[in-house]
Scaffold this active site. Sequence first.
Site, PDB file in Angstrom:
ATOM      1  N   HIS A   1       0.881  -1.384   0.077  1.00  0.00           N
ATOM      2  CA  HIS A   1       0.013   0.056  -0.166  1.00  0.00           C
ATOM      3  C   HIS A   1       0.901   1.312  -0.004  1.00  0.00           C
ATOM      4  O   HIS A   1       0.543   1.974  -0.749  1.00  0.00           O
ATOM      5  CB  HIS A   1      -0.876  -0.033   1.249  1.00  0.00           C
ATOM      6  CG  HIS A   1      -1.833   0.889   1.357  1.00  0.00           C
ATOM      7  ND1 HIS A   1      -3.104   0.875   0.951  1.00  0.00           N
ATOM      8  CD2 HIS A   1      -1.718   2.419   1.586  1.00  0.00           C
ATOM      9  CE1 HIS A   1      -3.975   1.841   1.023  1.00  0.00           C
ATOM     10  NE2 HIS A   1      -3.058   2.790   1.536  1.00  0.00           N
TER      11      HIS A   1
ATOM     12  N   HIS B   1     -10.498   1.775  -2.274  1.00  0.00           N
ATOM     13  CA  HIS B   1     -10.845   1.529  -0.712  1.00  0.00           C
ATOM     14  C   HIS B   1     -11.630   0.137  -0.953  1.00  0.00           C
ATOM     15  O   HIS B   1     -12.332  -0.210  -0.307  1.00  0.00           O
ATOM     16  CB  HIS B   1     -11.707   2.339  -0.053  1.00  0.00           C
ATOM     17  CG  HIS B   1     -10.934   2.898   1.261  1.00  0.00           C
ATOM     18  ND1 HIS B   1     -11.841   2.984   2.318  1.00  0.00           N
ATOM     19  CD2 HIS B   1      -9.983   2.940   1.757  1.00  0.00           C
ATOM     20  CE1 HIS B   1     -10.976   3.184   3.441  1.00  0.00           C
ATOM     21  NE2 HIS B   1      -9.857   3.185   3.119  1.00  0.00           N
TER      22      HIS B   1
END
Lengths: 166, 807
Positions: free
Chosen positions: B67, B138
């Site tokens: 990430h 997300h």
Amino acid sequence: MFGIEIFTKEYFKNSFGERLLLDVYEFGFKDIKKIQRSTLYLMDGDLKYKDVLVISKKLLIDKVTEFHIIKQYSASKYKIMDFKILPPISSSSFSAIEVWYKNSVTDTLVESIGKAMKDLNIKKSINVKIGYKYYFYGTLLSPRTLNNIAIKLLVNKLIQEYNVIK
Amino acid sequence: MIIKSIVGCKIIKLLNLSYKQLNEFSRSMNLSLSLLEMIKIKSYFKKIARNPTDIELETIAQTWSEHCKHKTLTGIIKYTEKKNGRKKIRVFNNLLKETIFRATIELNKKQCLSVFKDNAGVVEFDHKNAVAFKVETHNHPAALEPYGGAATGIGGVVRDILGVGLGAKPVAATSVFCFANLDIKKSQIPTGACHPKRIAKGIISGVRDYGNKIGIPIVNGATCFDDGYIVNPLVFCGAIGIIPQKRIEKKICAGDLILIVGGKTGRDGVHGATFSSINLDQQSNINAVQIGNPIVEKKILDVMLKARDLNFYKAVTDCGAGGLSSAIGELAEQTGAVVYLDKVPVKYSGLRPWEIWISESQERMVIVVERKNKKKIIKIFNEENVEATFIGEFTNSKKLVLMYKNNMLANMDMFFIHKDLPKPVRYASYTIKNEQVQEPIKLHSFEILKLLKYLLADLNICSKEWIIRQYDHEVQGQTIIKPLHGNTIETSGHGDASVIFPYTIVKATKKGIVLSNGLNPRYGKINTYKMAASAIEESLRNAVSVGADIDKISILDNFCWGDTDKSKILGSLIYAAKACYDMSKAFCVPFISGKDSLHNEYFIDKNKYSIPPVLLISAIGIINDVTKTVTMPFKKENNKIYILGVTRNELGGSMFTKFKNIKNGIIPVVYYAESKIIMKKIYETISKNLIESCHDCSDGGLAVAVSEMSFASNKGVKINIDTVKTEPKDSLTVTEIMFSESNGRFIVEVKPENEFKFKKIFKNLIFSEIGYIINEDVIIFESKKHKLKVKEKLSVLSNFWRRNINL
């Protein structure tokens, strides 16, 4: 320990219940005639009945469209999944499901209520927990059906827990 | 493995561990670190002759997570491309730098003020102001908890905008979703998975509840449906903000103080950054789920911008994935920092130091403050009831030091944390499929009409009004072109792009900001290069359709892929990245920011569910005069309808072939030279007020595009299919012309009195007059040459299109 249950008044549109009824039908649970949702607030702390009344009236309910029922519990006897307050519609055949966030999940609504209570000059330390109760009117539903409804439509077991009430 | 514990922090006996034990340790601690990375960590601590603490390992795991470091796209990849038995091999040392970023560098456009280095890309708005744009994914949080995951998606991207430079004022947001078919049978849903309706309802409600409460209009988006997202829905949230150009750069010096503002820290979101590096299963951790509070974020937003304009701070960033570890770690990369974790405000007692450090509790920002402003900035936050606490300072040690109750729990070199990440070699391959033109499709009028009705009612084409109307797309009063266009509330249709006129922030301006997107996952199942190229071209087409100047457009990429540890899946991503470079260069449109979400796979009972490859391209354009814009509904009877661009036999991956279950067909190619010049000319005609309406041809082709313009205006139309320019000439059947999804095409409406000037501008380009608007409640597609006439009441077709997604 006090429990406050808030309902929409009978003559206001029950849009959430109507919507959920469609979903429930879609899942094949056809015996249900009406669904009603209430909001549950459980308050634990150094509270008196009059404090709870102020909190509910000034903070939690919309007096035009909603009404509340307040109930006091003995802390030692209370179990989180035992919010047994009768629904406002007198009916002998209803079932219910209570849904709560798990303790490890931060409920930001609870944080907001804490701040708002300070604004109401209630300085005591009060723990609040918020849940929802779904009343299903019509034929009495079996625990299996209620569990199915809960899992398929109402609860994310990752963050919520529930109890079925027959 | 624990040697001893100090104030809740454990010292881990790492130096003596074998390779096998290192691997097991990473897994048991949820660190998501590979063996190679664990070996690197071990050798660092061996060099400094001590064992690490748990908080040091958590810091490294967070910083080195997929990430935060985008290890796959920035790592070394040996790529093999195969076509017709021939192989091409190429080694990428950093895929992002060698494709997407490279195109931006080579284009070197003046409009790019800050790209690929801050929380968002920043482009010029006017000589004093700039626009920041970021689109986040997300997916993993939304897969576990649709409502909370989507809500924090919009909250997170708004904080990205607040955390760019010294903070931009958010003025609009976007939301794009990929869901499984809402009508899927219950029996087709994997055990343990939720019905797509419930997922979709949760996600849409999450974005609505957070976005509407925070007072930012959600103005642009898309929704795509495919059963590939049955377990793993995709959620893309974007935001734009206005920032003065003089406040784009952050400055950090030794001695500056670290201020945390906003929400308190809890256990929510612990391991969010490392969690997004792994595939999901039914045992996925509750701590990764976060619950947002838009009211707190709104208060931070308002006070922070006030403090910014008073010059009370020098830098800011948001606490996103990785929490304080990521935010402070990145800010202090060049200096060093000491942080006192016991000063961080917490929601409840019992948090261990490492949990405080990597928690991803929402609505927190980290601000860099000069000592002289210490009291002033606290005062301004206190006045607005926003929690603000100094928790440390920047040093010149180039080390990260973490203290807790007078104990030093971490002391590591910034260079090691940020630059010493091992780069493993990954292998990737992609085989380019040969595409073949399908057998000629000749349908009767009634069959074409039936098909058109099916297409209009398809989830991917039908009206998304139910979703769009849940969002407040007008708050702030600056949305000039809204997501729904039409003469009345009953006849609204989807616009191609939205336009924001930020007149409350940039006084006396005439300029506006255009927002659009492009998304074609169906093509990606066959050819990811063409999918990426089409997505880029579609996003540009959409922006140009409302009046954007292609020379002032910038784009953002969001790759959402399956498990890129698998060579073929990684290969398909590289092939798409190559298209990004080619198209960016060809259209002279730079990438300014991006975000990838890999490992979108979910395991249920040992069955693997992987998403189809998805590339979302979001476009932002600056227009000089917001009055020189157009919308898509037809405007007036007897006005002429033109099609710009060439219609080719390109039905591969189209909505049409999906319905007819045709396996062959050519996936639409982007003929960028043709397309670019048309886009420039459209800008010219809109600037000269020569076009009344404009709409791009995309899903469902010409037939659907014309129908949508008709529905949005409630005006009938008559189209002569014989006049559509095709290539090769006269080689396509009526059906193929009506439903081909060739790129680069627009439908425009021109007043009879403007036709001469309009034609002059498009002279030497491929375009044709195909019909006119009629004063009847009918839509007619006619080919005299093929003796075909498809005629239906507008209201009937419109009812199919408004099949009413209503969850």
